[in-house]
Design a protein around this motif. Structure first.
Motif, PDB file in Angstrom:
ATOM      1  N   TYR A  72      10.557   1.355  15.369  1.00 19.73           N
ATOM      2  CA  TYR A  72      10.687  -0.023  14.886  1.00 19.73           C
ATOM      3  C   TYR A  72      10.681  -0.063  13.358  1.00 19.73           C
ATOM      4  CZ  TYR A  72       9.699  -1.219  19.716  1.00 19.73           C
ATOM      5  OH  TYR A  72       9.753  -1.309  21.089  1.00 19.73           O
ATOM      6  N   ASP A  73      11.374  -1.085  12.809  1.00 22.97           N
ATOM      7  CA  ASP A  73      11.504  -1.132  11.354  1.00 22.97           C
ATOM      8  C   ASP A  73      10.180  -1.367  10.641  1.00 22.97           C
ATOM      9  OD1 ASP A  73      11.161  -3.792  12.076  1.00 22.97           O
ATOM     10  OD2 ASP A  73      13.035  -4.495  11.160  1.00 22.97           O
ATOM     11  N   ASN A  74       9.193  -1.969  11.345  1.00 22.96           N
ATOM     12  CA  ASN A  74       7.918  -2.189  10.662  1.00 22.96           C
ATOM     13  C   ASN A  74       7.122  -0.901  10.479  1.00 22.96           C
ATOM     14  OD1 ASN A  74       6.665  -2.149  13.411  1.00 22.96           O
ATOM     15  ND2 ASN A  74       7.556  -4.210  13.519  1.00 22.96           N
ATOM     16  N   PHE A  75       7.566   0.189  11.105  1.00 21.44           N
ATOM     17  CA  PHE A  75       6.949   1.470  10.763  1.00 21.44           C
ATOM     18  C   PHE A  75       7.281   1.819   9.319  1.00 21.44           C
ATOM     19  CE2 PHE A  75       7.113   6.127  10.325  1.00 21.44           C
ATOM     20  CZ  PHE A  75       5.784   6.414  10.606  1.00 21.44           C
ATOM     21  N   ALA A  76       8.533   1.578   8.915  1.00 21.22           N
ATOM     22  CA  ALA A  76       8.949   1.884   7.543  1.00 21.22           C
ATOM     23  C   ALA A  76       8.414   0.878   6.548  1.00 21.22           C
ATOM     24  CB  ALA A  76      10.479   1.937   7.465  1.00 21.22           C
ATOM     25  N   THR A  77       8.453  -0.411   6.909  1.00 20.11           N
ATOM     26  CA  THR A  77       8.136  -1.452   5.930  1.00 20.11           C
ATOM     27  C   THR A  77       6.656  -1.781   5.844  1.00 20.11           C
ATOM     28  OG1 THR A  77       8.540  -3.193   7.580  1.00 20.11           O
ATOM     29  CG2 THR A  77      10.415  -2.497   6.211  1.00 20.11           C
ATOM     30  N   VAL A  78       5.906  -1.555   6.937  1.00 27.16           N
ATOM     31  CA  VAL A  78       4.490  -1.943   6.962  1.00 27.16           C
ATOM     32  C   VAL A  78       3.568  -0.745   7.158  1.00 27.16           C
ATOM     33  CG1 VAL A  78       2.751  -3.404   8.067  1.00 27.16           C
ATOM     34  CG2 VAL A  78       5.120  -4.215   7.895  1.00 27.16           C
ATOM     35  N   THR A 137       4.034   2.677   7.159  1.00 24.09           N
ATOM     36  CA  THR A 137       4.102   3.829   6.261  1.00 24.09           C
ATOM     37  C   THR A 137       3.419   3.576   4.920  1.00 24.09           C
ATOM     38  OG1 THR A 137       6.051   4.782   7.322  1.00 24.09           O
ATOM     39  CG2 THR A 137       5.659   5.390   5.029  1.00 24.09           C
ATOM     40  N   PRO A 138       3.640   2.435   4.255  1.00 21.32           N
ATOM     41  CA  PRO A 138       2.906   2.202   3.006  1.00 21.32           C
ATOM     42  C   PRO A 138       1.391   2.219   3.187  1.00 21.32           C
ATOM     43  CG  PRO A 138       4.760   0.688   3.164  1.00 21.32           C
ATOM     44  CD  PRO A 138       4.660   1.379   4.497  1.00 21.32           C
ATOM     45  N   ILE A 139       0.900   1.685   4.318  1.00 21.67           N
ATOM     46  CA  ILE A 139      -0.538   1.704   4.567  1.00 21.67           C
ATOM     47  C   ILE A 139      -1.017   3.132   4.797  1.00 21.67           C
ATOM     48  CG2 ILE A 139      -2.351   0.981   6.190  1.00 21.67           C
ATOM     49  CD1 ILE A 139      -0.759  -1.615   6.605  1.00 21.67           C
ATOM     50  N   LEU A 140      -0.252   3.893   5.555  1.00 18.57           N
ATOM     51  CA  LEU A 140      -0.620   5.294   5.810  1.00 18.57           C
ATOM     52  C   LEU A 140      -0.650   6.082   4.506  1.00 18.57           C
ATOM     53  CD1 LEU A 140       1.509   5.943   9.017  1.00 18.57           C
ATOM     54  CD2 LEU A 140      -0.976   5.734   8.906  1.00 18.57           C
ATOM     55  N   ILE A 141       0.353   5.902   3.674  1.00 18.82           N
ATOM     56  CA  ILE A 141       0.409   6.622   2.397  1.00 18.82           C
ATOM     57  C   ILE A 141      -0.783   6.262   1.516  1.00 18.82           C
ATOM     58  CG2 ILE A 141       1.700   6.822   0.227  1.00 18.82           C
ATOM     59  CD1 ILE A 141       4.263   6.603   1.882  1.00 18.82           C
ATOM     60  N   ALA A 142      -1.140   4.981   1.496  1.00 16.51           N
ATOM     61  CA  ALA A 142      -2.280   4.543   0.679  1.00 16.51           C
ATOM     62  C   ALA A 142      -3.579   5.184   1.125  1.00 16.51           C
ATOM     63  CB  ALA A 142      -2.397   3.022   0.735  1.00 16.51           C
ATOM     64  N   HIS A 143      -3.663   5.561   2.406  1.00 16.04           N
ATOM     65  CA  HIS A 143      -4.862   6.212   2.936  1.00 16.04           C
ATOM     66  C   HIS A 143      -4.736   7.743   2.954  1.00 16.04           C
ATOM     67  CE1 HIS A 143      -5.534   2.103   4.388  1.00 16.04           C
ATOM     68  NE2 HIS A 143      -6.792   2.441   4.589  1.00 16.04           N
ATOM     69  N   HIS A 144      -3.605   8.252   2.470  1.00 14.94           N
ATOM     70  CA  HIS A 144      -3.314   9.692   2.525  1.00 14.94           C
ATOM     71  C   HIS A 144      -3.285  10.173   3.969  1.00 14.94           C
ATOM     72  CE1 HIS A 144      -3.786   9.763  -1.825  1.00 14.94           C
ATOM     73  NE2 HIS A 144      -4.945   9.158  -1.682  1.00 14.94           N
ATOM     74  N   PHE A 145      -2.733   9.340   4.837  1.00 11.86           N
ATOM     75  CA  PHE A 145      -2.595   9.662   6.254  1.00 11.86           C
ATOM     76  C   PHE A 145      -1.135   9.985   6.561  1.00 11.86           C
ATOM     77  CE2 PHE A 145      -6.405   6.924   7.903  1.00 11.86           C
ATOM     78  CZ  PHE A 145      -7.279   7.857   7.390  1.00 11.86           C
ATOM     79  N   VAL A 146      -0.942  10.682   7.674  1.00  5.69           N
ATOM     80  CA  VAL A 146       0.407  10.959   8.163  1.00  5.69           C
ATOM     81  C   VAL A 146       0.541  10.384   9.569  1.00  5.69           C
ATOM     82  CG1 VAL A 146      -0.230  13.227   9.088  1.00  5.69           C
ATOM     83  CG2 VAL A 146       2.167  12.739   8.560  1.00  5.69           C
ATOM     84  N   GLY A 147       1.717   9.841   9.871  1.00  7.43           N
ATOM     85  CA  GLY A 147       1.998   9.329  11.203  1.00  7.43           C
ATOM     86  C   GLY A 147       3.220  10.010  11.783  1.00  7.43           C
TER      87      GLY A 147
END
Length: 212
Positions: A98-104, A106-116
């Motif tokens: 889904y597009d919210n993986f890219a728009t919502v 992923t930025p949250i994951l990156i901010a936490h230094h997480f990978v999905g």
């Protein structure tokens, strides 16, 4: 909600695995939409949705617990005894692309230094609500893992062997052509698999697969 838990193993095995005599227990969380479901009465969509604010709270909580997100590659290395896992490992998986993986998300994951890990339905790219090809390449470049989820999100165990093979192998080929590197992680749509489909996933060259 966090969706449901998953189980994982090499593509040729769907049972829990042991490494050096020890059982490895790694939580694998499954997400779908990271959004506010705006359609009244859409109970299925509601159950598959986590609001952006709630998702961020969950990531904050995992970070406070000292959790470390890992990839399927890291998990398989640990299962084979070639590497050890970091403290409090967890895998964060997202289904369908889904597009919210890219728009919502992923930025949250990156901010936490997480990978999905996002298991993408390759035939749905560019459809309304799904990631575009460019978004898939973007999140891949940003460190997320792209896995395959068939071409058209079908229950593989109910299909003939030729059709199941086309869905499995075709999704791998399409995503690899898009990304320019191997795609070795797979998720069974609806958690549907059989011994035959497990063998087909391995034959296609997938290294691991998840169900629910």
């Amino acid at each position: 909600t966090t969706g449901t838990k998953r189980t994982t193993g090499p593509a040729f095995a769907a049972l829990p695995m042991r490494s050096r005599g020890q059982t490895l227990i790694v939580p694998i969380l499954m997400y779908h939409y990271i959004r506010v479901d705006a359609i009244p009465g859409d109970q299925l969509g509601f159950r598959l949705s986590v609001t952006p604010a709630n998702f961020k709270m969950q990531m904050d909580y995992l970070q406070q617990l000292g959790a470390t997100t890992i990839t399927p590659t890291q998990l398989l290395a640990a299962l084979s005894g070639k590497a050890s896992l970091p403290p409090h490992p967890v895998m964060l998986t997202f289904d369908d692309g889904y597009d919210n993986f890219a728009t919502v998300a992923t930025p949250i994951l990156i901010a936490h230094h997480f990978v999905g890990i996002d298991y993408v339905v390759s035939g749905f790219l560019g459809r309304n609500g799904y990631m575009t090809a460019e978004q898939v390449k973007q999140v891949d470049a940003e460190g997320m893992v792209i896995g395959a989820h068939t071409i058209s999100h079908v229950a593989l165990a109910k299909l003939s062997v030729p059709i199941a093979w086309a869905q499995i192998n075709g999704s791998k080929i399409q995503l690899e052509q898009l990304l320019g590197h191997p795609v070795t992680d797979f998720a069974y749509p609806y958690g549907s698999y059989s011994l035959i489909t497990v063998a087909l996933v391995a034959k296609a060259g997938f290294r691991d697969a998840v169900t629910t």
